[in-house]
Design an enzyme around this catalytic site. Sequence first.
Site, mmCIF file in Angstrom:
data_model
loop_
_atom_site.group_PDB
_atom_site.id
_atom_site.type_symbol
_atom_site.label_atom_id
_atom_site.label_comp_id
_atom_site.label_asym_id
_atom_site.label_seq_id
_atom_site.Cartn_x
_atom_site.Cartn_y
_atom_site.Cartn_z
ATOM 1 N N GLN A 50 0.798 -1.227 0.000
ATOM 2 C CA GLN A 50 0.000 0.000 0.000
ATOM 3 C C GLN A 50 0.828 1.273 0.000
ATOM 4 O OE1 GLN A 50 -2.468 -2.013 3.176
ATOM 5 N NE2 GLN A 50 -3.887 -0.430 2.500
ATOM 6 N N HIS A 82 -9.205 15.374 -33.448
ATOM 7 C CA HIS A 82 -10.454 14.992 -34.101
ATOM 8 C C HIS A 82 -11.142 16.276 -34.598
ATOM 9 C CE1 HIS A 82 -14.009 12.015 -34.251
ATOM 10 N NE2 HIS A 82 -14.416 13.127 -34.871
ATOM 11 N N ASN A 127 -7.983 11.884 -36.603
ATOM 12 C CA ASN A 127 -9.202 11.305 -37.140
ATOM 13 C C ASN A 127 -9.460 11.840 -38.547
ATOM 14 O OD1 ASN A 127 -11.919 9.935 -36.780
ATOM 15 N ND2 ASN A 127 -12.582 12.029 -37.193
ATOM 16 N N TYR A 270 -18.886 3.862 -43.215
ATOM 17 C CA TYR A 270 -20.336 4.032 -43.202
ATOM 18 C C TYR A 270 -20.995 3.588 -44.500
ATOM 19 C CZ TYR A 270 -19.663 7.020 -39.114
ATOM 20 O OH TYR A 270 -19.336 7.489 -37.876
ATOM 21 N N GLU A 342 -15.184 3.586 -36.410
ATOM 22 C CA GLU A 342 -16.535 4.155 -36.396
ATOM 23 C C GLU A 342 -17.386 3.396 -37.394
ATOM 24 O OE1 GLU A 342 -17.100 8.331 -37.187
ATOM 25 O OE2 GLU A 342 -15.445 8.891 -35.874
ATOM 26 N N TRP A 390 -20.410 4.308 -33.844
ATOM 27 C CA TRP A 390 -20.628 5.760 -33.775
ATOM 28 C C TRP A 390 -22.120 5.974 -33.722
ATOM 29 C CZ3 TRP A 390 -17.346 9.758 -33.057
ATOM 30 C CH2 TRP A 390 -17.928 11.044 -33.090
ATOM 31 N N GLU A 397 -23.331 17.130 -34.980
ATOM 32 C CA GLU A 397 -22.810 16.555 -36.217
ATOM 33 C C GLU A 397 -22.281 17.670 -37.131
ATOM 34 O OE1 GLU A 397 -21.952 13.678 -37.030
ATOM 35 O OE2 GLU A 397 -21.770 13.782 -39.197
ATOM 36 N N TRP A 398 -21.273 18.370 -36.653
ATOM 37 C CA TRP A 398 -20.550 19.359 -37.443
ATOM 38 C C TRP A 398 -21.492 20.289 -38.207
ATOM 39 C CZ3 TRP A 398 -16.283 19.013 -34.963
ATOM 40 C CH2 TRP A 398 -15.800 17.781 -34.557
ATOM 41 N N PHE A 406 -26.947 10.045 -34.307
ATOM 42 C CA PHE A 406 -26.203 8.795 -34.481
ATOM 43 C C PHE A 406 -26.176 7.950 -33.208
ATOM 44 C CE2 PHE A 406 -24.292 10.930 -38.163
ATOM 45 C CZ PHE A 406 -24.051 9.876 -39.040
HETATM 46 C C1 NOJ Z 1 -16.999 10.871 -38.867
HETATM 47 C C2 NOJ Z 1 -16.406 11.691 -37.763
HETATM 48 O O1 NOJ Z 1 -15.264 11.121 -37.167
HETATM 49 C C3 NOJ Z 1 -17.406 12.049 -36.709
HETATM 50 O O2 NOJ Z 1 -16.966 13.216 -36.075
HETATM 51 C C4 NOJ Z 1 -18.770 12.201 -37.342
HETATM 52 O O3 NOJ Z 1 -19.677 12.749 -36.457
HETATM 53 C C5 NOJ Z 1 -19.223 10.835 -37.801
HETATM 54 N N1 NOJ Z 1 -18.210 10.214 -38.628
HETATM 55 C C6 NOJ Z 1 -20.567 10.817 -38.528
HETATM 56 O O4 NOJ Z 1 -20.496 11.571 -39.677
#
Ligand code: NOJ
Length: 463
Positions: A50, A82, A127, A270, A342, A390, A397-398, A406
């Site tokens: 410890q 990312h 990413n 995807y 993802e 994901w 979502e950007w 998602f």
């Molecule tokens: C790609 C990206 O890494 C992530 O940021 C995004 O939200 C998802 N795929 C879905 O488009």
Amino acid sequence: MQARRIQFLFLSFLFLLKYPSRARSLDDEDVKRSHFPDGFFFGTSTSSYQVEGAYMEDGKGLNNWDVFSHIPGIKPFVTIHHHDIPQELVDRYGGWLSPLMQEDFVYFAEICFKSFGDRIKNWITMNEPNLLVDMSYIRGWYPPAHCSPPFGNCSAGNSDIEPPIAMHNMILGHAKAVKLYRELFQLKQGGSIGIVGFAEYFEPLRDNEFDRQAVSRALAFTNAWLFDPLVYGDYPAEMRLYLGSALPIFSPEEINYVKGSLDFIGMNFYTSLYTKDCIHSACISGWDRPIRGFVYTTGERDGEPIGGRCGNPRFFVVPEGMEKIVSYMKERYSNMPMLVTENGFSPPQQNDQVQALLQDTNRVDFHKSYLAALARAIRNGADVRGYFVWSLIDNFEWIDGYSQRFGLYYVDRRTLERVPKLSAKWYKKFLANGTTDHSNEEDLTTRSFGNTILGSEASKAAI
Ligand code: NOJ
């Protein structure tokens, strides 16, 4: 009655004055060692495990607590970059368009390795550099919104010239960070390091040789643009052929550390799309340019989608693409370890009733079918080590903001309440039982992958 009561209270008061509370008298008592018998032992207690630390120093072997206390309840896979970077670096020197960004990325990566490397054993440097470069410097949809006609109408940028420059800086930044990790941290910390690309698979739009060749060009201009340099030390031959001097050259010294600068390939997968050749056929303006490899990509043939539609108009449900992209990467990169970092589904917009969003059978079906395709690729020998959904939770979502969902967990945007969707429950059962069969929600044990364990207790996170 009243007199007896007053008498009782009065006597109680006298009693308290004469005999204060027992706890108080003990506190005040001046305890002395002499109150204890001769030969009475006094000391302090501790135990080596410890207090000592240094559990692997000086030739010591592992003990049972060393092993037990190092089993993690979760295994994080951490992404260092990312999509977002400090605006200050964009203002100062133009972000990824400048080689200075390489050094700042390495500086940040080193802080991460130093601060978290004792706990993080799986690093992802970046990413989707290939998607980021497309969105930021060809289409101009992501910051810094650079593009030029016919790709888009931006106030700055050059869609033919800037993307290869930004990509080159990202590749060198990645490779320098990996070099540093390998020289200073990897041996001591015992981790692995890789990068994640946006992976797409393609099918010929028309049944002819030109569109089949367009498939291989599209694969080169998306997937191999990132991974060829990192595995072989140079960009794909097709890119050299069509981009000429617009494609930067790696110096011999750079090749030394760029080549082989990854322990695993990460793929966000995807969708599949159709390809149409733009060398011999007329195409929509922009796709007939070297930066696109003279390939037009689309999700539709004669108005028919290549697969089920998703919230993102460029994403379609094409499970067999999973098997095909994994096989392609396996062949092209000598079956080095791969991770599907993802894979996920956002429903088309019309489906925004909460109950429908929670009963997301479409998402469950999506994952079942993609996992089945992945399992086929693994059975055929592909060295795929993991699968990540994901995403854990509905998020931002950007450029699509909050319009895409998602998540396995639903987020009420007003209350921020998080509610598990059917898919969250399904994934939990799937992980517990090792099966993909969803035909009966209560009985998920009928079909099994045998020994293959997918989507373990790992998670992916970006710093
Ligand atoms: C790609 C990206 O890494 C992530 O940021 C995004 O939200 C998802 N795929 C879905 O488009």
